[in-house]
Design an enzyme around this catalytic site. Structure first.
Site, PDB file in Angstrom:
ATOM      1  N   ARG A 296       0.869  -1.177   0.000  1.00 51.67           N
ATOM      2  CA  ARG A 296       0.000   0.000   0.000  1.00 51.67           C
ATOM      3  C   ARG A 296       0.903   1.223   0.000  1.00 51.67           C
ATOM      4  O   ARG A 296       1.957   1.248   0.639  1.00 51.67           O
ATOM      5  CB  ARG A 296      -0.904   0.031   1.235  1.00 51.67           C
TER       6      ARG A 296
ATOM      7  N   GLU B 127      -4.229   7.237  -5.306  1.00 46.77           N
ATOM      8  CA  GLU B 127      -4.436   6.522  -6.569  1.00 46.77           C
ATOM      9  C   GLU B 127      -5.767   6.927  -7.191  1.00 46.77           C
ATOM     10  O   GLU B 127      -6.738   7.146  -6.472  1.00 46.77           O
ATOM     11  CB  GLU B 127      -4.403   5.015  -6.313  1.00 46.77           C
TER      12      GLU B 127
ATOM     13  N   HIS C 265      -0.906  -0.129 -10.068  1.00 52.99           N
ATOM     14  CA  HIS C 265      -1.541  -1.035  -9.112  1.00 52.99           C
ATOM     15  C   HIS C 265      -2.123  -2.266  -9.817  1.00 52.99           C
ATOM     16  O   HIS C 265      -3.309  -2.583  -9.695  1.00 52.99           O
ATOM     17  CB  HIS C 265      -2.634  -0.311  -8.327  1.00 52.99           C
TER      18      HIS C 265
END
Length: 318
Positions: A234, A263, A281
């Site tokens: 993360r 994000e 991601h």
């Protein structure tokens, strides 16, 4: 009649297609459910699906008074207020290890790409500089990976797979986690000791209050000018401003990142560095991983609606 299930986070339709064949999905499309559905519709919702990183607090839970199960699509659950869920007797479940192999593959890809300078090498060919025999300081010889010290922060399912892959590349592997595990790798007693020891730090720890900005300016200085950092966990684990500063002044050698503090990550100072490799991601974004995560989601929902114990529960840490 199929049971109703609320989709709380924003998911591409393909990711919930299989689940929608079994349940009547109420898709909030990532918006607050009370903006998408009337109060009487939400009053009957007993189960919901969310992405673990999406903030989900007490107010959202209270808008669904019949809610009894929160099911995470994926392994993470850091966005969920677990204490609020527990106080309301709402069960929380996830998809443990479903994407561990694909995420650890991305970790190794980022590590290899940044340490072997894949992006500058690719540009060197595409730009014509190689064929023109133009010298490039970015193309000078770099240390190889055999014998390189890999520090794995977190020894869960993903951390174990990263360690195994690194060992197959003839790397020296050590780790730090909250407890020592029965694994064939060196255990170091603190994160600081791990950072000082390694030349590549792999972040594979869960996000939470105890890991927020665990990698700060001081830790980056300990990693040193020959050190690299790879994050597939993360974005909150790394102080991103400190990382940008460390890259700008060459405190560290480079970084490989699949996750970010915010994000989707917009172009900024971080994206300008040639010694940084960035992916959007996509660590768990493979066909096999999505199938496995969907299987876990449906197993959790099936058990819940059948009045059985959830097969993949999340529990509060003591």
């Amino acid at each position: 009649m199929p049971e109703k299930v609320l989709i709380y986070s924003r998911f591409p339709k393909a990711m919930v297609l299989r689940i929608g064949q079994r349940y009547d999905l109420m898709d909030a499309a990532g918006k607050p459910p009370n903006e998408m559905f009337a109060a009487d519709q939400l009053a009957g919702v007993r189960a919901m699906i969310t992405a673990g990183g999406t903030p989900l607090g007490a107010d959202a839970m209270d808008s669904m008074p019949a809610l009894q199960a929160i099911v995470c699509y994926g392994t993470g659950y850091d966005g969920i207020d677990l204490a609020a869920a527990a106080s309301r007797k709402i069960a929380v479940a996830n998809s443990p290890a479903a994407n561990a192999s694909s995420v650890s593959d991305i970790a190794m890809m980022l590590m290899l790409a940044v340490t072997r300078r894949l992006l500058p090498a690719d540009d060197y060919v595409r730009s014509g500089n190689w064929s023109a025999a133009k010298p490039s300081p970015l193309m000078k010889s770099q240390p190889g990976n055999a014998g390189r010290r890999i520090g794995v922060y977190g020894m869960g399912e993903i951390g174990r797979r990263i360690a195994a892959r690194a060992a197959a590349f003839e790397m020296d592997v050590a780790y730090y986690s909250r407890s020592k595990h029965d694994v064939p790798y060196r255990y170091l007693p603190s994160l600081e000791a791990l950072v000082q020891w390694c030349s590549v730090l792999m972040i594979a720890v869960r996000a939470g209050a105890d890991t927020q900005h665990a990698i700060d300016a001081g830790m980056l200085r300990k990693l040193g000018p020959d050190g690299y950092i790879v994050n597939i966990s993360r974005g909150s684990v790394i102080d991103q401003q400190a990382l940008v500063a460390a890259l700008a002044d060459k405190t560290i050698a480079g970084a490989g990142l699949d996750v970010y503090e915010k994000e989707p990550h917009p172009p900024d100072a971080l994206t300008a560095f040639p010694n940084v490799v960035l992916t959007p991601h996509i660590g768990g974004h493979t066909v096999e991983s999505h199938t496995a995560m969907q299987d876990c989601v449906m197993a959790n929902l099936d058990a819940f609606f059948a009045g059985k114990r959830l097969p993949y529960p999340v529990t509060l840490m003591a």
